[in-house]
Design a protein around this motif. Structure first.
Motif, short mmCIF file in Angstrom:
data_model
loop_
_atom_site.label_atom_id
_atom_site.label_comp_id
_atom_site.label_asym_id
_atom_site.label_seq_id
_atom_site.Cartn_x
_atom_site.Cartn_y
_atom_site.Cartn_z
N GLN A 21 31.33 7.91 20.27
CA GLN A 21 32.58 7.26 19.88
C GLN A 21 33.71 8.29 19.90
O GLN A 21 34.75 8.06 20.48
CB GLN A 21 32.40 6.68 18.48
CG GLN A 21 33.58 5.90 17.97
CD GLN A 21 33.21 5.16 16.71
OE1 GLN A 21 32.09 5.26 16.21
NE2 GLN A 21 34.15 4.40 16.19
N SER A 35 26.98 3.05 14.88
CA SER A 35 26.87 4.43 15.35
C SER A 35 25.69 5.13 14.71
O SER A 35 24.93 5.84 15.37
CB SER A 35 28.16 5.19 15.01
OG SER A 35 29.24 4.58 15.65
N ASP A 76 29.00 4.23 22.86
CA ASP A 76 29.55 3.87 21.56
C ASP A 76 31.06 3.69 21.69
O ASP A 76 31.81 4.65 21.80
CB ASP A 76 29.22 4.95 20.54
CG ASP A 76 29.51 4.49 19.11
OD1 ASP A 76 30.20 3.47 18.96
OD2 ASP A 76 29.05 5.17 18.18
N GLU A 77 31.48 2.44 21.74
CA GLU A 77 32.89 2.08 21.86
C GLU A 77 33.57 2.82 23.01
O GLU A 77 34.58 3.48 22.82
CB GLU A 77 33.63 2.34 20.54
CG GLU A 77 33.02 1.54 19.40
CD GLU A 77 33.89 1.56 18.16
OE1 GLU A 77 35.12 1.69 18.32
OE2 GLU A 77 33.34 1.44 17.06
MG LIG Z 1 30.88 3.89 15.06
#
Ligand SMILES: [Mg+2]
Ligand SMILES: Nc1ncnc2c1ncn2[C@@H]1O[C@H](COP(=O)(O)OP(=O)(O)OP(=O)(O)O)[C@@H](O)[C@H]1O
Ligand SMILES: Nc1ncnc2c1ncn2[C@@H]1O[C@H](COP(=O)(O)OP(=O)(O)OP(=O)(O)O)[C@@H](O)[C@H]1O
Ligand SMILES: [Mg+2]
Lengths: 373, 298, 519, 306
Positions: free
Chosen positions: C98, C56, C177-178
């Motif tokens: 995220q 991240s 991000d995820e």
């Molecule tokens: Mg992360």
């Protein structure tokens, strides 16, 4: 490591630098009024520390500021802003006064203890109302405390104009809104032949108590927890409304006690000029500032209150000596507050950088103190 | 030359409050002009509404050897009684009250007390005579002290002339809430009042309203005609000089206190200051301008 | 311009992005240590790494949220200095974070329009924005109602709003991000479908995920980070799950925990006809009956937003049922307060970790005792026993392998995985008789996931804990649960033994078909 | 009876005017996440500067302008301390209160010296409307600053709900990180709202000193600024509800005075208490409405920290 130590000290000096900077600004304002700043500040210093009496007055002022500041610490830690100090001081003082007037025949020390407790309790209730309204009725505490301040003042005016007015005033026909002098027996013992009384000792004792309470007891832990994260507090089985009320209750309790001590220690009677500040000297607000100067830490609030007390006491002397408009002192105090809060961020970010210098060599004691702040 | 007589004054509001504090400040200026700077000097602490601070000031002045320390506020009495005994050589004065703490064996406190009710009475009589509607409005700070006495006097004056006139009284609950005072004046006028009066510094708001809505105003403390030249008929000027002069003389003679000075119409402590501009002036102007023809039978 | 993209958006084309020697230092952590990373138009480049590896951070640098301490970034071969997200947006870079970055009180359209100049200058033109969104929805098949308020949307829908925001700004390089951490298998499939079609249309994607199967199915190239350093960059075709796992963790990881059978004890947790109101006021649970035996793991499968969260909250005492009863160990605990339940042996791993699970400003030690600080050994009367607290914390930090400089470190600076380990340490060390675990491995890397899974199994064997496992991740449920209950719109579609049901059947039940109606 | 109603409502409207300016100003700031307790100080500065200008020049427009400028300058300082220096807003506000109160009094003492009156904005009857029965006299025979205060309600509502700026303001107060990640300049937005708040506080002060009371005295506002802040909470950050709050408070106050004038036998202290009591009670009664403050209120923004 040495280098880090130095940086830490420098960081600690930032607020003081800001303080001096504010005084510098004040210097200009004073100079503009055509007054020699040096003389003025000398007077400021003498007014605060120049004589036994000056020191006594400084400490007496600091006492009330400290009590309010402690109350503010608790409230702040619980995530609420208590600007009801003025009202809580008044209520605490009034109730203590009434007790002393009603049971003048009780033995002095018993009466003192009862009066202080009643003052504490009524301040607690006055604060508790705000907490209760917030916790159970979603009434913002800034609104309620402001309103409660006014309600307290009008209640005070009513009582002092009639029910508990000094009979002598009626006899003389001058109708000054004040009570009779309280029995000598309930005067708080004086430490030295000045206005300096037991109050400051009690205040410092409570400061230590609050410190222990907030960081060494489970209740304090919970109060700090709801101040940081309410959902997590609920999930951890904390009855959030209950502790919110408790926080306000304790906050008010300390302030109320401060009011009671102001009466028993300094004035020995209650009076009004139609506003709260005639009695409180706006300690209800200045106490917030003291708490901040003390990093919202009970122990830090002790020196902070003394500093602020000195400032306020010295300021009056300054007016006397150089005959500047009294309001200038107000402006100056305002500047000092602004510069110091302003510098807070600088101090924090500096502190973080210092932290960054190295993560090794944790000394658990030193660290846990850090976490306290 | 003999050294100057030094006075220190502590007052709850400011030297320009157009009321209580200003009246005393002006008095000291007057005395200074008479006696001359070399013979009479004075210092002051204004805005000492915080009683604890006032006490500190009193003590400080006393220890600096001032001849007379004036605590110009009824809320200061208690502190004065504490401090005076420690400075037997200094004289203290306290107002407004009739109490010198003789019962506590204190001998170095003078007291001064305006018979506010007398001034109020005169204003009342004038007001009653001038009112067309026979409804009157009074705006006071809190129902106590001089404000209370003045108001009682004003009522009495009205009653004397017009027994069944109506006097409406409002208390603002503060010495500083100008907005509420002015709104009170508005309400009085809406309720039919055509003559208003009041005490303490927040009444400047009310005077403004009287001026704007053409009501008559009776002033207190100082000559308030400057604030509404066309509306202020008469002001009770509390002339503290009347109390201070003899006080100073006594002190010079070596007396320290114990005496109560009253300010009333008899001794000129209360002066009725008629505003030449309003009414009188107006009428003269009208005659001069010819707006009014004065006819006489030959 | 990219062909067949909607006429209303003019794309800012990104051909290549290259990050060279990126360094980022945080207090106590070197988050990025001379990282080289590049991505080319039309490819999906995946960043892989354990929690705290620095993924991240690297992406936030590319998006202008952090600024690198060292290193350069080149876009289309030109050196650029990205000082703020605005710079990134102007360069055609968009990021889906995220932790979602939405304003819950605003509508979808408002969230999208945020920060953009209005066509009508000083007047909002939400109608026009809404139109464009509908357009984008059509083109990219990201269905969501532009007029809905964001707080009303399911996680999946919020996800789409995030992507729409990026597309709307004409970004052609998407950082995700995820994105799948919070999605159900179906939603993941839909998302991947969308992403693949976008790639065809000339978009470029940087993808972050802990789910190796997903990574392999979507990526062209994979870069593995460990402790802020690049371990390796390789084409997806050369990668296997085992290989990736090894590269990430630096040791062998078994991706399947073994699951020994245990004989069940008596019913520890029982729900009888539970009805519950959701935040929107409607009933989120409509007559739930469930039984969990001690020593059993009951998995709750279902598309997210079908009442799972409310189910967990009801049992934890955070939400009062309007009807029905909850029994723990045979005692009726309906309407018990959370604290009573805690003391009665209930543990709760909340879905909203950061909101309900920890206090960010507290340090690790304090967070470890959030729930039991009033009980011995942590408390002596009303006083805290810091000596004991210290000992216990050190033990837990060691046993649960929480990576931190010290127990006095503030929780903020822990990465997702470590925070979850901390919660697990706290909840399991309470030796619960009933454990509610909501999305326990959401956002965790494989070794952390493996760790959590092993803990839950062990718990089940050692303490005979009755575990209610709520998860959007069907694989997780299939590998952990003894029995599986499928929830759909607040009702249970059926309860089945793990080894007696097929994924297809589960899928149908998750779609609202009742067990008995399955042919 | 009619006369009484007219009297009371007109009083209420006059009393409400300064609150409206100050409260709407505070609302803007709070919606973007900045709490300012210093309103009273800024009001005093506005009141003084406007009064001084009018006293010296007799030019009301100029007086208002000066108040606006002074308010803006204070807004700028407040923004700098709270937004740029990320100060604890609960306390910096108190600082600005003390500072503004002190400074305005000093300036009064040295530049004017004693109480004066000026001719403030005269009543400005609105043609046709002012002849309407009842409402005509109540609403349409006020002075321009009163009209302004009431015009502010729809204006601020429009700004907040119908313009991109308003959208940004609300977003910044709810989730600055999100707004920031879309390129909204958090700092600029907050400077804007706080300066606007300063300007409105300045006008609030001017409305006292050159429109309603037409005098200046030390501490003329007597704590109105704090009531104004309280009313923002009463109004739950919605201009219309803020208006209701201001009117409720002011009406009770007007009735309170009227009760005294009528000599109805209640101790004045209790009637004086009413506005404050009623405000709390009413708000308590409305507890049902679950309004949350802007999520980021009193939280300085730091990019990259969730
Ligand atoms: Mg992360
Ligand atoms: N600004 C003030 N703050 C606090 N107390 C005040 C203030 N002004 C007056 N007082 C106190 O209230 C009492 C009455 O004051 P007030 O202003 O009503 O006097 P007054 O009615 O004008 O009559 P006089 O000027 O003759 O006292 C005084 O004894 C004084 O102590
Ligand atoms: N704002 C911050 N302040 C301090 N440390 C931080 C900050 N952000 C990240 N870190 C630290 O930097 C390291 C990398 O964090 P990062 O979020 O990039 O990891 P990640 O690979 O995204 O992990 P995850 O898979 O859990 O998201 C971690 O150790 C984390 O604790
Ligand atoms: Mg007077």
């Amino acid at each position: 490591m040495k280098y880090k130590r130095v940086r830490e000290i420098l960081t600690g000096l930032i607020p003081i630098a800001a303080f001096l900077l504010a005084l510098l600004m004040g210097t200009m304002m004073i100079a503009i009024l055509g007054i020699n700043p040096w003389v003025a500040y000398q007077a400021l210093y003498n007014g605060a520390f120049g004589s036994i009496n000056a020191i006594a007055d400084t400490i007496v002022k600091a006492t009330t500021l400290l009590f309010v500041g402690l109350g503010i610490c608790i409230a702040f830690r619980a995530g609420v802003l208590n600007i009801g100090g003025e009202g809580q001081l008044v209520v605490g003082a009034l109730s203590a006064t009434i007790i002393c007037l009603t049971f003048p025949d009780l033995a002095g020390w018993i009466l003192i203890i009862i009066a202080l407790l009643v003052g504490l309790l009524s301040g607690a209730i006055w604060g508790g109302i705000a907490g209760f309204l917030k916790a159970y009725f979603n009434v913002n505490e800034i609104l309620s405390t402001i309103m409660l301040n006014y309600i307290a003042v009008y209640g005070m005016n009513y009582l002092l104009r009639g029910p508990i007015m000094d009979p002598l005033q009626v006899k003389l026909g001058s109708f000054i809104p004040q009570t009779a002098r309280l029995p000598q027996a309930v005067d708080l013992p004086r430490l030295i032949p000045t206005r300096l009384n037991l109050g400051i000792i009690i205040a410092i004792f409570f400061a230590i108590l609050v410190y222990i309470f907030l960081w060494r007891t489970t209740i304090g832990f919970r109060i700090r927890m709801i101040g940081q994260n309410i959902p997590a507090s609920r999930a951890s089985g904390i009855n959030v409304p209950k502790y919110m009320v408790l926080a306000f209750f304790l906050s008010g309790a300390l302030v109320g006690l401060g009011g009671a001590i102001e009466v028993l220690g300094v004035h020995h009677r209650m009076f009004t000029d139609g506003s709260a500040s005639g009695f409180t000297g706006s300690a209800g607000f200045n106490g917030i500032v003291a708490a901040l100067f003390g990093q919202l830490h009970p122990l830090g609030t002790i020196p902070a209150s003394l500093l602020l007390g000195a400032l306020l006491t010295g300021a009056n002397k300054m007016q006397r000596v150089v005959q500047i408009p009294s309001a200038l002192i107000g402006a100056l105090n305002g500047l000092i507050v602004l510069f110091v809060v302003g510098s807070e961020y600088l101090r924090r970010s500096q502190a973080r950088r210092v932290e960054l210098i190295t993560e090794v060599g944790y000394n658990s004691k030193h660290k846990s103190k850090k976490e306290d702040e | 030359s003999a050294e100057a007589f030094r006075v220190a004054l502590i007052m709850p509001s400011t030297i320009n409050d157009f009321a209580w504090s200003q009246s005393m400040y002006d008095a000291l200026l007057t005395i200074q002009n008479e006696m001359g700077k070399e013979n009479f000097q004075f210092v002051y602490s204004e805005n000492m509404f915080v009683v604890a601070d006032a006490a500190a000031a009193i003590r400080d002045y006393a220890s600096e050897g001032y001849n007379l320390v004036i605590a110009h506020g009824s809320q200061y009495g208690a502190s004065l009684a504490d401090i005076a005994p420690d400075f037997p050589k200094t004289s203290f004065a306290w107002g407004s009250t009739a109490n010198v703490f003789a019962d506590q064996g204190i001998t170095n406190i003078f007291a001064y007390e305006p018979y506010s009710e007398e001034g109020g009475y005169v204003n009342g009589v004038l007001a009653a005579k001038l009112s067309k509607k026979d409804i009157f409005g009074v705006i006071g700070p809190i129902e106590t002290g001089d404000a209370k006495r003045y108001t009682e006097g004003f009522k009495a004056g009205i009653q004397a002339v017009k027994p069944n006139a109506q006097v409406n009284v409002t208390w603002i609950g503060s010495y500083s809430d100008v907005a509420l005072a002015s709104e009170a004046a508005q309400t009085h006028i809406n309720a039919g009042a055509d003559v208003l009066t009041g005490t303490a510094q927040m009444t400047v708001g009310a005077i403004g309203v009287a001026r704007q809505r053409g009501a008559l105003w009776f002033g207190y403390d100082v000559d308030q005609s400057a604030l509404a030249p066309k509306n202020v008929i008469c002001s009770v000027d509390v002339d503290w000089v009347v109390a201070l002069k003899p006080m100073i003389d006594l002190i010079k003679k070596g007396e320290r206190g114990g005496k109560i000075f009253t300010l009333n119409l008899a001794n000129g402590g209360l002066k009725m200051v008629v505003n030449p501009e309003a009414l009188v002036g107006q009428t003269i102007e009208d005659i001069v301008k010819g707006n009014i023809q004065v006819k006489v039978e030959k | 311009m990219i062909k067949n993209s909607s006429k209303i958006i003019n794309l800012i084309k990104v051909e290549t992005v290259e990050m060279r020697g990126i360094v980022k230092q945080f207090p106590g952590v070197l988050a990025n240590d001379h990282i080289n990373f590049d991505v080319h138009v039309g490819e999906v480049h995946t960043l892989l790494g354990e929690n705290g590896a620095g993924k991240s951070t690297l992406m936030k640098i590319l998006y202008g949220i952090y600024h690198q301490d060292e290193g350069e970034i080149y876009v289309n071969g030109k050196l650029v200095n990205i000082r703020s997200p605005l710079d990134a947006i102007r360069l055609g870079i968009g990021m889906v974070h995220q932790h979602f970055m939405l304003v819950p009180t605003l509508t979808v359209a408002e969230n999208v329009a945020l920060g953009l100049p209005s066509s009508r200058k000083f007047l909002l033109d939400l109608d026009m924005v809404t139109e464009r969104i509908k357009e984008l929805v059509k083109i990219n098949g990201l269905y969501v109602d532009p007029e809905a308020k964001v707080w009303q949307l399911s996680v999946g829908e919020q996800q789409r709003v995030e992507i729409l925001k990026v597309l709307y700004r004409g970004a052609s390089l998407l950082i995700l991000d995820e994105p799948t951490a919070v999605l159900t298998p179906q939603e993941v499939e839909e998302l991947f479908h969308v992403l693949r079609s976008m790639i065809k249309r000339g978009y470029t994607i940087i993808f972050i995920s802990h789910k190796l199967r997903e990574v392999l199915s979507l990526s062209n190239r994979i870069t593995i980070l460990r402790d802020g350093k690049v371990v390796k960059t390789l084409p997806a075709v050369e990668a296997t799950q085992e290989k990736l796992a090894r590269l990430m963790v630096g040791r062998e990881v078994l991706l399947q925990v073994e699951h020994p059978a245990v004989k069940l004890g008596k019913v520890a947790l029982a729900l009888e006809g539970i009805w519950v109101q959701g935040d929107e006021g409607l009933h989120a649970l409509r007559g739930i009956d469930l039984e969990v035996h001690s020593g059993e793991i009951l998995g709750i499968a279902g598309v997210s937003g079908n009442g799972q969260s409310e189910l967990a909250e009801v049992i934890a005492g955070l939400r009062k049922p309007t009807q029905g009863k909850v029994f723990i160990k045979g005692i009726n605990v309906t309407n018990w307060s959370p604290s009573q339940l805690l003391d009665y042996g209930l543990s709760y791993i909340p879905e909203e970790r950061m909101r309900d699970g920890v206090v960010q400003e507290f340090n690790i030690e304090e967070n470890l005792i959030l729930k039991d600080h009033i009980h011995p050994p942590y408390a002596k009367g009303i006083f805290m026993n810091f000596h004991k607290i210290g000992q216990e914390s050190e033990r837990l930090i060691k046993n649960f392998d929480i990576r931190t400089p010290s127990r006095y470190t503030s929780l903020k600076s822990l990465s997702g995985g470590n925070i979850q380990k901390l919660i697990l340490a706290r909840e399991l060390s309470r030796k619960p008789s009933v454990l509610v675990a909501a999305q326990p491995t959401r956002g965790l890397d494989i070794s952390a996931t493996e760790y959590v899974h092993r803990q839950l199994i062990e718990q089940r064997i050692k303490l005979k804990t009755a575990t209610l496992l709520i998860s959007d991740d069907l694989d997780e449920i299939l590998s952990l649960a003894d029995r599986i209950a499928v929830i759909y719109e607040g009702e249970i579609m059926g309860v089945v033994k793990r080894n007696e049901v097929s994924v297809e059947e589960l899928g149908m039940m998750m779609g609202g078909v009742h067990k008995d109606n399955i042919p | 009876m009619e006369a009484i109603i007219i009297g009371i409502t007109k009083s209420a409207i006059r009393l409400a005017t300064p609150y409206l300016y100050a409260s709407i100003g505070e609302t803007l700031g709070q919606l973007s996440g900045v709490l300012n307790l210093g309103v009273d100080g800024v009001m005093l500065m506005g009141a003084f500067s406007a009064f001084y200008t009018v006293l010296k020049t007799g030019n009301l427009g100029l007086g208002l302008l000066v108040a606006i400028v002074v308010g803006a300058i204070f807004g700028l300082l407040i923004a700098f301390v709270n937004v740029t220096l990320k100060a604890e807003q609960g306390i910096s506000g108190i600082g600005f209160y003390i500072f503004g109160q002190g400074l305005s009094s000093v300036l009064f003492s040295v530049m004017i010296g004693s109480v004066h009156t000026v001719n403030g904005f005269p009543p400005l009857p609105i043609p046709w409307f002012s002849d309407l029965p009842l409402v005509g006299e109540i609403l349409f025979q006020q002075n321009i600053l009163v009209y302004g205060a009431f015009a502010l309600i729809p204006l601020s509502w429009f700004l907040l709900t119908k313009t991109p700026l308003g959208l940004n303001i609300r977003a910044v107060g709810q989730n600055p990180q999100a707004a920031d990640s879309l390129g909204v300049n958090i700092v600029r937005i907050r400077y804007f709202t706080v300066i606007a708040g300063g300007i409105l506080s300045g006008i609030a002060g001017a409305s006292l000193s050159i429109a309603l009371l037409n005098v200046f005295q030390q501490n003329l506002t007597n704590g109105m600024g704090f009531i104004a802040v309280a009313l923002v909470y009463f109004g739950a950050w919605r201009p219309l509800s803020v208006l209701n709050g201001a009117l409720l408070f002011s009406t009770v106050n007007a009735i309170q005075i009227w009760v005294q004038v009528k000599g109805i036998n209640i101790p004045p202290d209790f009637t004086l208490m009413m506005p404050y009591l009623v405000t709390i009670v009413v708000l308590t009664a409305m507890a049902k409405r679950r309004v949350r403050p802007p999520a980021a209120l009193n939280k300085p923004f730091q990019r990259g920290e969730e």
